[in-house]
Scaffold this motif. Structure first.
Motif, PDB file in Angstrom:
ATOM      1  N   ALA A 139       0.835  -1.209   0.000  1.00  0.00           N
ATOM      2  CA  ALA A 139       0.000   0.000   0.000  1.00  0.00           C
ATOM      3  C   ALA A 139       0.865   1.252   0.000  1.00  0.00           C
ATOM      4  CB  ALA A 139      -0.928  -0.014   1.210  1.00  0.00           C
ATOM      5  N   ASN A 140       1.973   1.228   0.716  1.00  0.00           N
ATOM      6  CA  ASN A 140       2.877   2.379   0.744  1.00  0.00           C
ATOM      7  C   ASN A 140       3.551   2.595  -0.606  1.00  0.00           C
ATOM      8  OD1 ASN A 140       2.299   2.823   3.449  1.00  0.00           O
ATOM      9  ND2 ASN A 140       4.063   1.656   4.187  1.00  0.00           N
ATOM     10  N   ARG A 181       1.651   6.882  -6.887  1.00  0.00           N
ATOM     11  CA  ARG A 181       0.624   7.850  -7.299  1.00  0.00           C
ATOM     12  C   ARG A 181       1.114   9.294  -7.233  1.00  0.00           C
ATOM     13  NH1 ARG A 181      -3.307   4.349  -4.242  1.00  0.00           N
ATOM     14  NH2 ARG A 181      -4.628   3.332  -5.832  1.00  0.00           N
ATOM     15  N   THR A 182       2.115   9.576  -6.402  1.00  0.00           N
ATOM     16  CA  THR A 182       2.624  10.950  -6.288  1.00  0.00           C
ATOM     17  C   THR A 182       3.416  11.370  -7.514  1.00  0.00           C
ATOM     18  OG1 THR A 182       4.752  10.346  -5.259  1.00  0.00           O
ATOM     19  CG2 THR A 182       2.818  10.604  -3.793  1.00  0.00           C
ATOM     20  N   GLY A 183       3.866  10.398  -8.297  1.00  0.00           N
ATOM     21  CA  GLY A 183       4.681  10.726  -9.462  1.00  0.00           C
ATOM     22  C   GLY A 183       6.122  11.045  -9.126  1.00  0.00           C
ATOM     23  N   GLN A 184       6.515  10.863  -7.869  1.00  0.00           N
ATOM     24  CA  GLN A 184       7.910  11.082  -7.487  1.00  0.00           C
ATOM     25  C   GLN A 184       8.730   9.820  -7.772  1.00  0.00           C
ATOM     26  OE1 GLN A 184       8.625  13.179  -3.660  1.00  0.00           O
ATOM     27  NE2 GLN A 184       6.408  12.960  -3.359  1.00  0.00           N
ATOM     28  N   PRO A 185       9.941   9.979  -8.254  1.00  0.00           N
ATOM     29  CA  PRO A 185      10.769   8.800  -8.529  1.00  0.00           C
ATOM     30  C   PRO A 185      11.128   8.056  -7.250  1.00  0.00           C
ATOM     31  CG  PRO A 185      11.648  10.755  -9.607  1.00  0.00           C
ATOM     32  CD  PRO A 185      10.604  11.222  -8.652  1.00  0.00           C
ATOM     33  N   PHE A 186      11.246   6.746  -7.358  1.00  0.00           N
ATOM     34  CA  PHE A 186      11.885   5.985  -6.289  1.00  0.00           C
ATOM     35  C   PHE A 186      12.813   4.959  -6.896  1.00  0.00           C
ATOM     36  CE2 PHE A 186       7.566   4.038  -6.519  1.00  0.00           C
ATOM     37  CZ  PHE A 186       7.889   2.710  -6.782  1.00  0.00           C
ATOM     38  N   THR A 187      13.558   4.285  -6.040  1.00  0.00           N
ATOM     39  CA  THR A 187      14.683   3.468  -6.507  1.00  0.00           C
ATOM     40  C   THR A 187      14.523   2.010  -6.116  1.00  0.00           C
ATOM     41  OG1 THR A 187      16.214   5.349  -6.394  1.00  0.00           O
ATOM     42  CG2 THR A 187      17.187   3.143  -6.372  1.00  0.00           C
ATOM     43  N   VAL A 188      14.800   1.134  -7.071  1.00  0.00           N
ATOM     44  CA  VAL A 188      14.878  -0.301  -6.818  1.00  0.00           C
ATOM     45  C   VAL A 188      16.349  -0.691  -6.912  1.00  0.00           C
ATOM     46  CG1 VAL A 188      14.268  -2.597  -7.643  1.00  0.00           C
ATOM     47  CG2 VAL A 188      12.571  -0.752  -7.732  1.00  0.00           C
ATOM     48  N   ASP A 189      16.879  -1.201  -5.814  1.00  0.00           N
ATOM     49  CA  ASP A 189      18.283  -1.610  -5.742  1.00  0.00           C
ATOM     50  C   ASP A 189      18.327  -3.131  -5.647  1.00  0.00           C
ATOM     51  OD1 ASP A 189      20.925  -2.235  -4.949  1.00  0.00           O
ATOM     52  OD2 ASP A 189      21.157  -0.288  -3.971  1.00  0.00           O
ATOM     53  N   LEU A 190      18.690  -3.777  -6.742  1.00  0.00           N
ATOM     54  CA  LEU A 190      18.693  -5.234  -6.765  1.00  0.00           C
ATOM     55  C   LEU A 190      19.797  -5.801  -5.898  1.00  0.00           C
ATOM     56  CD1 LEU A 190      17.712  -7.964  -7.752  1.00  0.00           C
ATOM     57  CD2 LEU A 190      19.025  -7.629  -9.851  1.00  0.00           C
ATOM     58  N   GLU A 191      20.971  -5.203  -5.925  1.00  0.00           N
ATOM     59  CA  GLU A 191      22.079  -5.709  -5.125  1.00  0.00           C
ATOM     60  C   GLU A 191      21.713  -5.736  -3.643  1.00  0.00           C
ATOM     61  OE1 GLU A 191      25.314  -7.573  -4.261  1.00  0.00           O
ATOM     62  OE2 GLU A 191      25.150  -6.872  -6.334  1.00  0.00           O
ATOM     63  N   ALA A 192      21.111  -4.640  -3.156  1.00  0.00           N
ATOM     64  CA  ALA A 192      20.720  -4.555  -1.741  1.00  0.00           C
ATOM     65  C   ALA A 192      19.361  -5.188  -1.472  1.00  0.00           C
ATOM     66  CB  ALA A 192      20.699  -3.093  -1.300  1.00  0.00           C
ATOM     67  N   GLN A 193      18.616  -5.506  -2.542  1.00  0.00           N
ATOM     68  CA  GLN A 193      17.261  -6.067  -2.450  1.00  0.00           C
ATOM     69  C   GLN A 193      16.332  -5.153  -1.655  1.00  0.00           C
ATOM     70  OE1 GLN A 193      18.944 -10.663  -2.369  1.00  0.00           O
ATOM     71  NE2 GLN A 193      16.974 -10.260  -1.382  1.00  0.00           N
ATOM     72  N   THR A 194      16.326  -3.877  -2.069  1.00  0.00           N
ATOM     73  CA  THR A 194      15.494  -2.893  -1.397  1.00  0.00           C
ATOM     74  C   THR A 194      14.750  -2.024  -2.406  1.00  0.00           C
ATOM     75  OG1 THR A 194      17.350  -1.324  -1.273  1.00  0.00           O
ATOM     76  CG2 THR A 194      16.956  -2.723   0.651  1.00  0.00           C
ATOM     77  N   VAL A 195      13.608  -1.518  -1.964  1.00  0.00           N
ATOM     78  CA  VAL A 195      12.868  -0.478  -2.673  1.00  0.00           C
ATOM     79  C   VAL A 195      12.935   0.765  -1.806  1.00  0.00           C
ATOM     80  CG1 VAL A 195      10.639   0.247  -3.593  1.00  0.00           C
ATOM     81  CG2 VAL A 195      11.335  -2.155  -3.766  1.00  0.00           C
ATOM     82  N   LEU A 196      13.490   1.852  -2.357  1.00  0.00           N
ATOM     83  CA  LEU A 196      13.697   3.082  -1.611  1.00  0.00           C
ATOM     84  C   LEU A 196      12.658   4.106  -2.050  1.00  0.00           C
ATOM     85  CD1 LEU A 196      17.580   3.177  -2.078  1.00  0.00           C
ATOM     86  CD2 LEU A 196      16.340   2.335  -0.090  1.00  0.00           C
ATOM     87  N   LEU A 197      11.656   4.335  -1.200  1.00  0.00           N
ATOM     88  CA  LEU A 197      10.599   5.289  -1.503  1.00  0.00           C
ATOM     89  C   LEU A 197      11.066   6.703  -1.158  1.00  0.00           C
ATOM     90  CD1 LEU A 197       7.532   3.310  -0.105  1.00  0.00           C
ATOM     91  CD2 LEU A 197       8.441   3.331  -2.429  1.00  0.00           C
ATOM     92  N   PRO A 198      10.397   7.740  -1.697  1.00  0.00           N
ATOM     93  CA  PRO A 198      10.812   9.112  -1.398  1.00  0.00           C
ATOM     94  C   PRO A 198      10.816   9.414   0.098  1.00  0.00           C
ATOM     95  CG  PRO A 198       9.268   9.087  -3.220  1.00  0.00           C
ATOM     96  CD  PRO A 198       9.299   7.705  -2.669  1.00  0.00           C
ATOM     97  N   ASN A 199       9.889   8.824   0.832  1.00  0.00           N
ATOM     98  CA  ASN A 199       9.816   9.028   2.272  1.00  0.00           C
ATOM     99  C   ASN A 199       9.617   7.676   2.949  1.00  0.00           C
ATOM    100  OD1 ASN A 199       9.709  12.069   2.316  1.00  0.00           O
ATOM    101  ND2 ASN A 199       7.855  11.672   1.135  1.00  0.00           N
ATOM    102  N   GLY A 200      10.239   7.493   4.098  1.00  0.00           N
ATOM    103  CA  GLY A 200      10.067   6.257   4.835  1.00  0.00           C
ATOM    104  C   GLY A 200      11.252   5.333   4.698  1.00  0.00           C
ATOM    105  N   PRO A 201      11.236   4.239   5.456  1.00  0.00           N
ATOM    106  CA  PRO A 201      12.362   3.295   5.442  1.00  0.00           C
ATOM    107  C   PRO A 201      12.401   2.484   4.153  1.00  0.00           C
ATOM    108  CG  PRO A 201      10.570   2.429   6.776  1.00  0.00           C
ATOM    109  CD  PRO A 201      10.169   3.826   6.383  1.00  0.00           C
TER     110      PRO A 201
END
Length: 216
Positions: free
Chosen positions: A126-127, A133-153
């Motif tokens: 949901a997050n 929906r905000t249209g802000q970019p975020f990052t998928v890091d395969l090496e670290a296996q993380t999704v980095l949203l604009p705000n939050g952990p």
């Protein structure tokens, strides 16, 4: 196949469950065999009006028409096994799909074609959808296996180690086998040449045998 390491992009939100492969890539286009150009048929019924115009479907709407990440709902890619659904996504530019669950064959086909399918469920999903929906970019890091949203952990995700390595190196299934088993393959080929020498005749030896067969 293009390597997948770290991807930063806006993400197109598609808050709809059970989007099957016929919605992603309609059956009438299955006669098209070339991967290149299939992106124009992606979600064809959703993106095109009958009069030839374009709809307000999310992938037609800036900034999401440039998205390289798609955030979908549960059971994305269910239905028939057509690999063209993944080919069309990749040709359109989508390199990552995030959803709570996927059709099993579609999920497997993604890895074969350089697309990273990420399973994220519950509140975390949901997050991700809200961030998309905000249209802000975020990052998928395969090496670290993380999704980095604009705000939050950072949100972590699981992936099979072999599939992760293949994506990081840009290897399809055949490339992965060749990379992992190169020594065994070379050893087999050497034994095969010794055990079956007639299969590996050079041009001179073949000409000699043919001449003997003609009685010359």
């Amino acid at each position: 196949m293009e390597k997948f390491t770290r991807l930063t992009s806006v993400a197109a939100p598609l808050a709809e469950a059970d989007v099957d492969t016929d919605i992603i890539f309609p059956a009438r286009f299955l006669l098209l065999l070339d991967k290149a150009g299939l992106g124009k048929h992606l979600f064809h019924e959703r993106r095109h009006r009958r009069d030839g115009g374009m709809t307000d479907f999310v992938l037609n709407t800036p900034p999401f028409n440039e998205a390289r990440i798609l955030v979908a709902d549960a059971n994305f890619g269910s239905g028939s096994s057509r690999e063209q659904a993944v080919w069309a996504l990749a040709d359109f530019g989508i390199r990552c799909v995030i959803a709570p669950s996927f059709g099993e064959i579609f999920f497997s086909n993604c890895f074969k074609n350089g697309v990273l399918p990420i399973v994220i469920t519950g509140e975390a999903h949901a997050n991700v959808m809200a961030a998309a929906r905000t249209g802000q970019p975020f990052t998928v890091d395969l090496e670290a296996q993380t999704v980095l949203l604009p705000n939050g952990p950072a949100l972590s995700f699981d992936i099979d180690p072999w599939r992760k390595r293949a994506l990081l190196l840009g290897l399809d299934e055949i490339g992965g086998i060749l990379a992992d088993d190169a020594e065994d393959i070379s050893a087999f080929e050497a034994r095969h040449r010794v055990d079956n020498p007639w299969l590996f005749l050079d041009d001179g030896r073949m000409e000699q045998l043919l001449s003997q067969g003609d009685g010359k």
